[in-house]
Design an enzyme around this catalytic site. Structure first.
Site, mmCIF file in Angstrom:
data_model
loop_
_atom_site.group_PDB
_atom_site.id
_atom_site.type_symbol
_atom_site.label_atom_id
_atom_site.label_comp_id
_atom_site.label_asym_id
_atom_site.label_seq_id
_atom_site.Cartn_x
_atom_site.Cartn_y
_atom_site.Cartn_z
ATOM 1 N N GLY A 49 34.086 34.679 33.851
ATOM 2 C CA GLY A 49 35.536 34.584 34.000
ATOM 3 C C GLY A 49 36.162 35.670 33.166
ATOM 4 O O GLY A 49 35.794 36.827 33.290
ATOM 5 N N GLU A 50 37.045 35.298 32.295
ATOM 6 C CA GLU A 50 37.697 36.279 31.416
ATOM 7 C C GLU A 50 37.597 35.775 29.976
ATOM 8 O O GLU A 50 38.200 34.760 29.627
ATOM 9 C CB GLU A 50 39.156 36.477 31.865
ATOM 10 C CG GLU A 50 39.940 37.439 31.014
ATOM 11 C CD GLU A 50 39.179 38.730 30.702
ATOM 12 O OE1 GLU A 50 38.755 39.425 31.642
ATOM 13 O OE2 GLU A 50 38.991 39.028 29.513
ATOM 14 N N SER A 51 36.816 36.506 29.185
ATOM 15 C CA SER A 51 36.523 36.021 27.832
ATOM 16 C C SER A 51 37.767 35.967 26.950
ATOM 17 O O SER A 51 37.858 35.111 26.068
ATOM 18 C CB SER A 51 35.450 36.896 27.177
ATOM 19 O OG SER A 51 35.907 38.228 27.060
ATOM 20 N N CYS A 81 28.058 36.390 31.836
ATOM 21 C CA CYS A 81 29.119 37.409 31.860
ATOM 22 C C CYS A 81 30.133 37.176 30.736
ATOM 23 O O CYS A 81 29.826 37.431 29.575
ATOM 24 C CB CYS A 81 29.736 37.472 33.247
ATOM 25 S SG CYS A 81 30.574 39.034 33.540
ATOM 26 N N ARG A 110 32.130 44.904 26.055
ATOM 27 C CA ARG A 110 32.869 44.289 27.151
ATOM 28 C C ARG A 110 33.184 45.320 28.236
ATOM 29 O O ARG A 110 33.446 46.477 27.920
ATOM 30 C CB ARG A 110 34.175 43.752 26.570
ATOM 31 C CG ARG A 110 34.587 42.429 27.115
ATOM 32 C CD ARG A 110 35.820 41.929 26.397
ATOM 33 N NE ARG A 110 36.830 41.627 27.374
ATOM 34 C CZ ARG A 110 37.992 42.242 27.455
ATOM 35 N NH1 ARG A 110 38.334 43.169 26.612
ATOM 36 N NH2 ARG A 110 38.831 41.897 28.398
ATOM 37 N N ILE A 138 30.159 41.669 37.844
ATOM 38 C CA ILE A 138 31.601 41.802 38.072
ATOM 39 C C ILE A 138 32.270 42.151 36.739
ATOM 40 O O ILE A 138 32.309 41.317 35.834
ATOM 41 C CB ILE A 138 32.210 40.492 38.640
ATOM 42 C CG1 ILE A 138 31.474 40.055 39.912
ATOM 43 C CG2 ILE A 138 33.701 40.674 38.914
ATOM 44 C CD1 ILE A 138 31.772 38.632 40.356
ATOM 45 N N ARG A 139 32.730 43.381 36.623
ATOM 46 C CA ARG A 139 33.320 43.860 35.344
ATOM 47 C C ARG A 139 32.465 43.365 34.166
ATOM 48 O O ARG A 139 32.942 42.729 33.225
ATOM 49 C CB ARG A 139 34.769 43.393 35.194
ATOM 50 C CG ARG A 139 35.668 44.001 36.285
ATOM 51 C CD ARG A 139 37.120 44.058 35.861
ATOM 52 N NE ARG A 139 37.585 42.838 35.275
ATOM 53 C CZ ARG A 139 38.194 42.728 34.096
ATOM 54 N NH1 ARG A 139 38.414 43.786 33.373
ATOM 55 N NH2 ARG A 139 38.588 41.566 33.651
ATOM 56 N N HIS A 174 26.093 37.068 37.214
ATOM 57 C CA HIS A 174 26.607 35.732 37.553
ATOM 58 C C HIS A 174 25.649 34.983 38.468
ATOM 59 O O HIS A 174 25.898 34.928 39.686
ATOM 60 C CB HIS A 174 27.920 35.876 38.333
ATOM 61 C CG HIS A 174 29.072 36.378 37.550
ATOM 62 N ND1 HIS A 174 29.976 35.553 36.931
ATOM 63 C CD2 HIS A 174 29.481 37.628 37.289
ATOM 64 C CE1 HIS A 174 30.892 36.271 36.325
ATOM 65 N NE2 HIS A 174 30.617 37.537 36.532
ATOM 66 N N GLU A 176 25.562 32.057 39.029
ATOM 67 C CA GLU A 176 26.279 30.902 39.591
ATOM 68 C C GLU A 176 26.973 31.212 40.916
ATOM 69 O O GLU A 176 27.373 30.299 41.618
ATOM 70 C CB GLU A 176 27.296 30.349 38.574
ATOM 71 C CG GLU A 176 28.526 31.211 38.301
ATOM 72 C CD GLU A 176 28.319 32.283 37.231
ATOM 73 O OE1 GLU A 176 27.156 32.622 36.942
ATOM 74 O OE2 GLU A 176 29.337 32.793 36.707
#
Ligand code: GLN
Length: 192
Positions: A49-51, A81, A110, A138-139, A174, A176
């Site tokens: 997601g977004e840390s 991630c 990151r 993804i990023r 990922h 998942e």
């Protein structure tokens, strides 16, 4: 043996995907938003997601310290991630003031794979997993340095993207999102 209860930190990100994978693998699952929920877990997944968002929300929900305490207490944790970012002891290119839970003796950069390749997929060889893993990035972060007790399970272009350190497992990709459950199985082996 009763199945362990595996929590998924449910502040933001790929929560549903991890819960679905874990449920398929036969463990009890629980979305974790507060300490009382964390207390009932035998293991925990930190999703992609977004840390920065997860860090801010974890602070607001007063979860950072309880999470650190459980990691110190050797609860098994699997970070994917953004979850890898959250587990890293040392962070490069974090947002202003960004803190991590820490515990995993790595330095993580990151968004390391850069803008032109923000998302890509590749077939990876992962130590301990038979046949290659279709890995979705993804990023994604990469691991820039590892402490002496950290085992590198997979790398891309010389950069570690899957690492294990005792009870802590982390991937830059990922598993998942594409039905890949062999990394979850590796993790669950440490939770029974
Ligand atoms: N770049 C994101 C972060 O720093 C991670 C991206 C992801 O989890 N797909 O948290």
């Amino acid at each position: 043996m009763t199945a362990p209860t595996i929590g998924v930190l449910a502040l933001q990100g790929d929560v549903r995907e991890h819960l679905a994978t874990l449920t398929r693998l036969g463990v009890k699952t629980l979305p974790v938003r507060r300490q009382a929920e964390l207390d009932t877990c035998d293991g925990l997944v930190l999703p992609g997601g977004e840390s920065t968002t997860m860090w801010r929300l974890a602070r607001t929900f007063e979860l950072l310290e309880p999470l650190r305490a459980r990691v110190e207490d050797k609860m098994p944790v699997f970070g994917t991630c953004a979850g890898m970012v959250l587990l890293a002891e040392r962070l490069l290119d974090g947002a202003e003031g960004q803190e991590t839970i820490g515990g995993l003796d790595i330095t993580v950069r990151r968004n390391a794979f850069g803008r032109q390749t923000e998302s890509f997929e590749t077939d990876l060889t992962v130590a301990g997993v038979k046949d290659t893993v279709r890995a979705v990035f993804i990023r994604a972060p990469w691991v820039e340095a590892t402490g002496p007790d950290v085992e590198v399970l997979a790398s891309v272009a010389g950069h570690p993207v899957a690492v294990r350190h005792g009870h802590l497992l982390a991937t830059s990709f990922h598993p998942e999102v594409n039905g890949e459950d062999r990394l979850h199985r590796l993790f669950l082996d440490t939770c029974w």
